[in-house]
Design a protein around this motif. Sequence first.
Motif, short mmCIF file in Angstrom:
data_model
loop_
_atom_site.label_atom_id
_atom_site.label_comp_id
_atom_site.label_asym_id
_atom_site.label_seq_id
_atom_site.Cartn_x
_atom_site.Cartn_y
_atom_site.Cartn_z
N THR A 126 -8.76 -1.50 2.83
CA THR A 126 -8.41 -2.73 2.65
C THR A 126 -8.38 -3.75 4.09
O THR A 126 -9.10 -4.85 4.02
CB THR A 126 -6.84 -2.76 2.62
N THR B 173 0.05 3.13 7.51
CA THR B 173 0.38 1.86 6.84
C THR B 173 1.65 1.25 6.93
O THR B 173 1.78 0.21 7.00
CB THR B 173 0.60 2.62 5.09
N LEU C 22 0.92 -1.16 -0.07
CA LEU C 22 -0.04 0.11 0.07
C LEU C 22 0.83 1.32 0.10
O LEU C 22 1.93 1.18 0.73
CB LEU C 22 -0.94 0.03 1.13
N PHE D 293 -8.97 1.52 -1.60
CA PHE D 293 -7.77 1.55 -2.00
C PHE D 293 -6.72 1.68 -0.82
O PHE D 293 -5.50 1.27 -0.99
CB PHE D 293 -7.33 2.54 -3.28
N HIS D 294 -7.12 2.43 0.13
CA HIS D 294 -6.19 2.66 1.13
C HIS D 294 -6.17 1.95 2.27
O HIS D 294 -7.09 0.81 2.23
CB HIS D 294 -6.28 4.18 1.66
N LEU D 295 -5.50 1.76 3.48
CA LEU D 295 -5.44 1.00 4.40
C LEU D 295 -6.41 0.67 4.86
O LEU D 295 -6.84 -0.74 5.53
CB LEU D 295 -4.40 1.60 5.65
#
Length: 643
Positions: A284, A377, A216, A279-281
């Motif tokens: 996810t 991240t 990421l 799409f980001h932490l």
Amino acid sequence: MPTSIETMAASTEAKLDSFVIRSPVVVDAAKLLAASPASLTVGKVIFSKLREHDPNRVFVAHAMDPEHRRQTYGELLSGAVGLAHGLITNLGLRRGDRLAIVAPNHEHYHMVFFACLFSGIIAVPLVPQMTVQEGTRLIREVEPHAVVVHSSLHRVVHEALKIVEQSLPVVIYDSLTDGLDLDNNTVLLRDLIVPGQKMPPSTFSEVHQADVAFMLFTSGTTGTNKAVEITHQMMIVNLAQAQAFAASLTSGAQSDGLASMKLLSDNAQGTPMACSGFFHLSGTLMGMATAVQGGTMYFMEEFDAGKWLDAIARVKIGQLSMTPHNLVQIIKHPHANSTEMSSLKLIFSIAAPLSALTQVRIMEGLKAPVVQSYASTETLNLTSPRLRLDKVAPPGAIGWLIPGMEAMLIDPETHEPIQVVKDGVTGPGEIIYRGPNLFSHYFHRPQETKEAFIEIGGKSWYRMGDLCTVDQDGCLTVVDRSKEMIKTGGNTVIPTELESLILRLPTVTDVVVVPVPGGDEQVVPCAAVVPQNPAVLDDTAAQTKLAKDITDLVAQELAAYKYLTGGVVFLDAVPRTVTGKILRRAARTKVIELLNAHDDSLESVTKAVESSRKARNSCSTSHGPWSVFLSIVAPWRRWRSRV
């Protein structure tokens, strides 16, 4: 008998003890690492759980069209397993290869992500709201072996691949291929899936905890955003940390026994959840947690407060995960007071600090508890908002360290540790961490990796970049950023990126980009410019033209969240040190003083031209129509709203 080195180490440890902040739940980090076999991976956990769930239950659905845009658990499992085989046999990828994912929120997003986990391929989600220039940099950064792209973003990826001179397999995410410039390296996602597969490919069993699970990108708070290799071990340990803390809450004991470690409970199965970006932490982690728990997750491509209010009432959403700015937009929407929101049980505020005042306001507006999700991240989750069943973190606080983690506050300038006050508040100071869930390095960035850590007491500590305080109970609160990046709408704007771009104009001699108040609990970027011709400082028409040139350039080159929403102001000189470094705090103070001094006469000295452009697909925030800011000493619009 201990050696002199051992004696010195013990002495150093004892001296540092009064500076170290620990979790109230005492767990040996070594036991966390040994709590699961080396063969246990995130993919194996998810695969096992997916096989247990009702195949007809909905895993993910579009919040505005849940009947047609949805995916059941049966479809998710068969699709992910079939695609895992397709990536290996049809696309020719191998275990450890990197697959870039460029797509907005979509019902098939996690199917692609899980297919990577089931095949040993490393998924690398890229920020979807990017320009060709940014796409070029990101592709060069991660060196993918193939790219999965949504049709709406195919042009950006196609042009970026031409610039980097790479001929990679490109997989079209959806079936809307009309008008796309396709070549022999392009294939549709649906054509890759191998039907009838019940088990993942053989590469699945070859994956171990030490391997990279996915990558990421960071938000860029220490400069240009960097790719972080997140291993299966990081994920497994972080889940074990959370479970150990949860066990202490329910049992009342603070034991380090992990023999019966359970990764996640199933108590959220009946609670529909909503996430602002995949799409980001946070997106996810929520996707994986939902799959393990057997819950249902709702999404939209772009944030819209009115539509989310409608979705909360219509599909009975029980849990929200959104940025502070988006939550503020929801409670300030004209329909907020009349919307039925009794289904809401829990709200996670993500991606940016949340003040105590705003947290209370959101809780009152949405009539549900709000907790701050504190993670990065590089570290994954770091804190718990609850100390005991009867004690939660107060508004504005991020909570207590999870088991196995240690932290320390240091002076931001001298880096000297700050001793913890036992009967009061310690800090603020820059917070640093160490523990088993930390990353080891940035992908192909050895120098940046080195700079991310600091050695104190013979141990390596990760520099998070936040200024924090800690109270006598060990509860942490984020006060500010120790680095000069600008957080806006859940995204991070890098001032130097904007400055270097603006300096490309021959009519600009110097520039500094600083954050200014933007309303709704956020700050926005403002450019303070020194014109090449000093006469511009006294020429309204010339300032208007130069401001338009600057905003046009930024809009042409960068993503929408990096636009100069705070406007353009003009200075005769940028404050700098004798060595030439920008004094950013002094610059920001000067800019805000100018804005306030000229606020009353704003209408008589400011000309503005607004133009709307359709926002690019966005997974995390709504940028709305952008504006061209033609300003003398203030932005064209001064927000005064406060929460």
